[in-house]
Design a protein around this motif. Sequence first.
Motif, PDB file in Angstrom:
ATOM      1  N   PHE A 124       8.113   1.606   6.236  1.00 39.20           N
ATOM      2  CA  PHE A 124       6.687   1.275   6.191  1.00 39.20           C
ATOM      3  C   PHE A 124       6.442   0.199   5.141  1.00 39.20           C
ATOM      4  O   PHE A 124       5.634  -0.720   5.340  1.00 39.20           O
ATOM      5  CB  PHE A 124       5.876   2.526   5.871  1.00 39.20           C
ATOM      6  N   ALA A 125       7.156   0.295   4.012  1.00 40.97           N
ATOM      7  CA  ALA A 125       7.051  -0.740   2.981  1.00 40.97           C
ATOM      8  C   ALA A 125       7.604  -2.075   3.489  1.00 40.97           C
ATOM      9  O   ALA A 125       7.046  -3.139   3.201  1.00 40.97           O
ATOM     10  CB  ALA A 125       7.784  -0.302   1.720  1.00 40.97           C
ATOM     11  N   MET A 126       8.731  -2.032   4.237  1.00 37.69           N
ATOM     12  CA  MET A 126       9.255  -3.268   4.829  1.00 37.69           C
ATOM     13  C   MET A 126       8.232  -3.887   5.778  1.00 37.69           C
ATOM     14  O   MET A 126       8.059  -5.118   5.816  1.00 37.69           O
ATOM     15  CB  MET A 126      10.547  -2.977   5.590  1.00 37.69           C
ATOM     16  N   SER A 127       7.569  -3.033   6.559  1.00 40.39           N
ATOM     17  CA  SER A 127       6.537  -3.530   7.467  1.00 40.39           C
ATOM     18  C   SER A 127       5.389  -4.160   6.684  1.00 40.39           C
ATOM     19  O   SER A 127       4.838  -5.195   7.080  1.00 40.39           O
ATOM     20  CB  SER A 127       6.031  -2.382   8.350  1.00 40.39           C
ATOM     21  N   TRP A 128       5.015  -3.543   5.564  1.00 40.34           N
ATOM     22  CA  TRP A 128       3.986  -4.113   4.692  1.00 40.34           C
ATOM     23  C   TRP A 128       4.410  -5.503   4.235  1.00 40.34           C
ATOM     24  O   TRP A 128       3.601  -6.445   4.230  1.00 40.34           O
ATOM     25  CB  TRP A 128       3.763  -3.206   3.482  1.00 40.34           C
ATOM     26  N   VAL A 129       5.668  -5.656   3.858  1.00 39.91           N
ATOM     27  CA  VAL A 129       6.172  -6.961   3.438  1.00 39.91           C
ATOM     28  C   VAL A 129       6.008  -7.976   4.564  1.00 39.91           C
ATOM     29  O   VAL A 129       5.538  -9.098   4.356  1.00 39.91           O
ATOM     30  CB  VAL A 129       7.651  -6.852   2.996  1.00 39.91           C
ATOM     31  N   GLY A 130       6.385  -7.590   5.781  1.00 39.57           N
ATOM     32  CA  GLY A 130       6.277  -8.508   6.905  1.00 39.57           C
ATOM     33  C   GLY A 130       4.868  -8.976   7.167  1.00 39.57           C
ATOM     34  O   GLY A 130       4.642 -10.122   7.578  1.00 39.57           O
ATOM     35  N   ARG A 131       3.886  -8.105   6.906  1.00 36.67           N
ATOM     36  CA  ARG A 131       2.498  -8.443   7.211  1.00 36.67           C
ATOM     37  C   ARG A 131       1.752  -9.068   6.042  1.00 36.67           C
ATOM     38  O   ARG A 131       0.678  -9.653   6.248  1.00 36.67           O
ATOM     39  CB  ARG A 131       1.755  -7.179   7.666  1.00 36.67           C
ATOM     40  N   ASN A 132       2.297  -8.954   4.829  1.00 38.57           N
ATOM     41  CA  ASN A 132       1.534  -9.383   3.653  1.00 38.57           C
ATOM     42  C   ASN A 132       2.211 -10.430   2.781  1.00 38.57           C
ATOM     43  O   ASN A 132       1.541 -11.100   2.008  1.00 38.57           O
ATOM     44  CB  ASN A 132       1.204  -8.171   2.775  1.00 38.57           C
ATOM     45  N   ALA A 173       3.071 -13.799 -16.054  1.00 37.17           N
ATOM     46  CA  ALA A 173       4.086 -13.584 -17.079  1.00 37.17           C
ATOM     47  C   ALA A 173       4.940 -14.843 -17.161  1.00 37.17           C
ATOM     48  O   ALA A 173       4.895 -15.687 -16.263  1.00 37.17           O
ATOM     49  CB  ALA A 173       4.939 -12.367 -16.734  1.00 37.17           C
ATOM     50  N   PRO A 174       5.706 -15.017 -18.231  1.00 42.24           N
ATOM     51  CA  PRO A 174       6.547 -16.220 -18.331  1.00 42.24           C
ATOM     52  C   PRO A 174       7.508 -16.351 -17.150  1.00 42.24           C
ATOM     53  O   PRO A 174       8.364 -15.498 -16.930  1.00 42.24           O
ATOM     54  CB  PRO A 174       7.309 -16.010 -19.646  1.00 42.24           C
ATOM     55  N   GLY A 175       7.338 -17.378 -16.361  1.00 45.77           N
ATOM     56  CA  GLY A 175       8.243 -17.675 -15.264  1.00 45.77           C
ATOM     57  C   GLY A 175       7.968 -16.955 -13.969  1.00 45.77           C
ATOM     58  O   GLY A 175       8.632 -17.217 -12.968  1.00 45.77           O
ATOM     59  N   LEU A 176       7.001 -16.037 -13.955  1.00 48.21           N
ATOM     60  CA  LEU A 176       6.711 -15.309 -12.727  1.00 48.21           C
ATOM     61  C   LEU A 176       5.326 -14.675 -12.796  1.00 48.21           C
ATOM     62  O   LEU A 176       4.692 -14.631 -13.860  1.00 48.21           O
ATOM     63  CB  LEU A 176       7.755 -14.234 -12.460  1.00 48.21           C
ATOM     64  N   THR A 177       4.863 -14.198 -11.639  1.00 44.94           N
ATOM     65  CA  THR A 177       3.625 -13.447 -11.552  1.00 44.94           C
ATOM     66  C   THR A 177       3.947 -12.058 -11.012  1.00 44.94           C
ATOM     67  O   THR A 177       4.714 -11.925 -10.059  1.00 44.94           O
ATOM     68  CB  THR A 177       2.620 -14.143 -10.624  1.00 44.94           C
ATOM     69  N   GLU A 178       3.386 -11.027 -11.628  1.00 39.59           N
ATOM     70  CA  GLU A 178       3.689  -9.649 -11.267  1.00 39.59           C
ATOM     71  C   GLU A 178       2.467  -8.977 -10.642  1.00 39.59           C
ATOM     72  O   GLU A 178       1.345  -9.093 -11.151  1.00 39.59           O
ATOM     73  CB  GLU A 178       4.095  -8.847 -12.505  1.00 39.59           C
ATOM     74  N   PHE A 179       2.704  -8.259  -9.558  1.00 37.09           N
ATOM     75  CA  PHE A 179       1.702  -7.385  -8.957  1.00 37.09           C
ATOM     76  C   PHE A 179       2.332  -5.995  -8.927  1.00 37.09           C
ATOM     77  O   PHE A 179       3.235  -5.727  -8.128  1.00 37.09           O
ATOM     78  CB  PHE A 179       1.341  -7.859  -7.555  1.00 37.09           C
ATOM     79  N   LEU A 180       1.893  -5.118  -9.794  1.00 34.95           N
ATOM     80  CA  LEU A 180       2.531  -3.812  -9.987  1.00 34.95           C
ATOM     81  C   LEU A 180       1.650  -2.701  -9.428  1.00 34.95           C
ATOM     82  O   LEU A 180       0.424  -2.743  -9.553  1.00 34.95           O
ATOM     83  CB  LEU A 180       2.793  -3.564 -11.473  1.00 34.95           C
ATOM     84  N   GLY A 181       2.292  -1.688  -8.872  1.00 37.54           N
ATOM     85  CA  GLY A 181       1.549  -0.527  -8.407  1.00 37.54           C
ATOM     86  C   GLY A 181       0.629  -0.821  -7.246  1.00 37.54           C
ATOM     87  O   GLY A 181      -0.484  -0.282  -7.175  1.00 37.54           O
ATOM     88  N   VAL A 182       1.075  -1.641  -6.294  1.00 35.51           N
ATOM     89  CA  VAL A 182       0.271  -1.957  -5.113  1.00 35.51           C
ATOM     90  C   VAL A 182       0.445  -0.828  -4.092  1.00 35.51           C
ATOM     91  O   VAL A 182       1.571  -0.489  -3.715  1.00 35.51           O
ATOM     92  CB  VAL A 182       0.716  -3.301  -4.502  1.00 35.51           C
ATOM     93  N   ARG A 183      -0.667  -0.268  -3.662  1.00 36.24           N
ATOM     94  CA  ARG A 183      -0.599   0.833  -2.691  1.00 36.24           C
ATOM     95  C   ARG A 183      -0.239   0.268  -1.309  1.00 36.24           C
ATOM     96  O   ARG A 183      -0.920  -0.612  -0.801  1.00 36.24           O
ATOM     97  CB  ARG A 183      -1.933   1.561  -2.633  1.00 36.24           C
ATOM     98  N   TYR A 184       0.841   0.799  -0.710  1.00 35.55           N
ATOM     99  CA  TYR A 184       1.212   0.333   0.626  1.00 35.55           C
ATOM    100  C   TYR A 184       0.997   1.381   1.711  1.00 35.55           C
ATOM    101  O   TYR A 184       1.120   1.079   2.912  1.00 35.55           O
ATOM    102  CB  TYR A 184       2.666  -0.166   0.648  1.00 35.55           C
ATOM    103  N   TYR A 189      -5.073  -4.890   3.439  1.00 35.79           N
ATOM    104  CA  TYR A 189      -5.851  -3.698   3.082  1.00 35.79           C
ATOM    105  C   TYR A 189      -6.920  -3.978   2.032  1.00 35.79           C
ATOM    106  O   TYR A 189      -7.832  -3.181   1.858  1.00 35.79           O
ATOM    107  CB  TYR A 189      -4.926  -2.596   2.569  1.00 35.79           C
ATOM    108  N   GLY A 190      -6.777  -5.099   1.316  1.00 34.93           N
ATOM    109  CA  GLY A 190      -7.735  -5.433   0.272  1.00 34.93           C
ATOM    110  C   GLY A 190      -7.079  -6.306  -0.781  1.00 34.93           C
ATOM    111  O   GLY A 190      -5.849  -6.462  -0.817  1.00 34.93           O
ATOM    112  N   PRO A 191      -7.887  -6.904  -1.666  1.00 32.05           N
ATOM    113  CA  PRO A 191      -7.340  -7.798  -2.686  1.00 32.05           C
ATOM    114  C   PRO A 191      -6.655  -7.027  -3.818  1.00 32.05           C
ATOM    115  O   PRO A 191      -7.029  -5.903  -4.142  1.00 32.05           O
ATOM    116  CB  PRO A 191      -8.573  -8.542  -3.196  1.00 32.05           C
TER     117      PRO A 191
END
Length: 542
Positions: free
Chosen positions: A195-203, A48-59, A40-42
């Motif tokens: 729908f969120a699970m489907s988003w995971v499968g595609r992204n 963050a220490p030990g991980l990278t966070e992507f918060l509040g992503v519109r699905y 859908y877009g970038p």
Amino acid sequence: MKLRITSVIAAFAMALASSANSASPPVVNMMFGPVVNTIYGPVKGTLAPGLTEFLGVRYAAPPTGNLRWTPPQPPTHWFLPMNATQFGNACPQLDSSFPAVPTAEDCLFLNVYVPTRNLTNLFKQFPVMVWIHGGSLDSGASNYYDPTPLVKQGNVIVVSINYRLGYLGFLAHPALSAETAYGGSGNYGLMDQQFAMSWVGRNIAAFGGNPHNVTIFGESASVLAHMASPTAAGLFNRSIAETGVNNLGLTFNSKTTAEELGTAFANNLGCQTAACLRSIDLQTLLDTGVSVFSDAILPDVDGKVLTQAPDTAFQSGQFNRVPVINGTNHDEYRYFVRALAPLELAAGGYENLLSDLYGPLLGDLFAAYYPLADYQNQFVFAYAALVTDGFYACTALVTDQALSQYVRTYAYEFADENAPPIFGANDPFPEGAQYLSEAQYLFNLSAVREPTVPFTANQQLLSNTMIRYWTDFATSGNPNQTGLSDWPGFFGTPPQQNFLSVVPPSPVVESEAAFSTDHQCVTDRLPPPFNWFYFIAAAQQP
């Protein structure tokens, strides 16, 4: 300077790995943080220490206006990087025991937590775990659960989601059913989750995840609902149900019952058309929901998302056959029984309250099976044990017995009676291993409970072990890996009906017979495998 260089290297490594596993490689801005291309877009996250966070992503598109009470729709595409550095809105809900967070109908957001890349996992596709928060389908939010321990210790990607709650998520009504090809309505919250699970499968490949190795896990009934849902087929590969009770169908409405309850809700609003319902302002909807019987906030057998109640599907084998972990907590109902304490006083005692709630016959029977003298003369202990057995423990046993005929099943009971209190150190009610207690052994719940109570050394060992079990299962479908106590499956020929009793410092195996005796699932007065009157009690509980 050294920290910045390290962060840049980590971001670059994640980009390389994601590029190798995705047809749409991410763009990484070395100065301002990681940017990943979704379909859908970038989106721009945070290192963050030990991980990278992507918060509040519109699905999904905002479920507002004409999209209220419709299946989730794709969001509008965007071209500039979306700022995914803070949580999105939680979905509208009434006040609950959880801290207040910003809410709005525009709430279909998810969060992605990715392990830091290093030379040992540079091109690995990480297993993916999708967290579905609990809250009786009418409260809660993804941002209460910080999965950093799972991500860092388990080397997995965790995705947590928001979904529509309460009447906005589960209202069924004849006018809404008339709009659908299948003639049903409701279950919008479950549709959001799928729908969120489907988003995971595609992204998720763009984030470095394996779209073919997805485990759903969560509190309450959602996970088992998806196992029984035809529309969830192929969206996940394994499942972990925490407090995963289906209660033999009592927590799922028939289409007829759901529409009758929805009609009563609409009557309170003074309208019966879909257009009228969608025109009602949000606060009026929430206020009206307070006065209507809460069984309207349940999944229903709508003919599409659910074609039969989960217990029926599990008994017949007509469900999504994936390996499963299913478990409950030893003292589940202590989380909820605090609300009944004033009623017990008003009724003039424990036995009188049972009689008021369930009638003299059942009340006397329950008092005989759960006498106060066996529970330190504490109402909170006795009544919580009664409902825990009927609504949670014994129904989980029946679920395990059904599932294990078809899929690899691992059963557990979380039983740390000294688990840190969820509601703070000054909570006057003895909590034990109540609902949600196990989550703090997997997540950082500092956003939920303040001030936090630290783990003992043995509890920290248990936390580390649970994280290993959960993430090893997500990785391979088997929680038994080197260095862990053996977790025998609830399956085999003949069936080895064993539970893992999750206690510090290390879990121990418990037989089905011991579990059934502890929870009074089998007695000499009523036929096995469960006591039918517990389910009547559960259905009638306030």
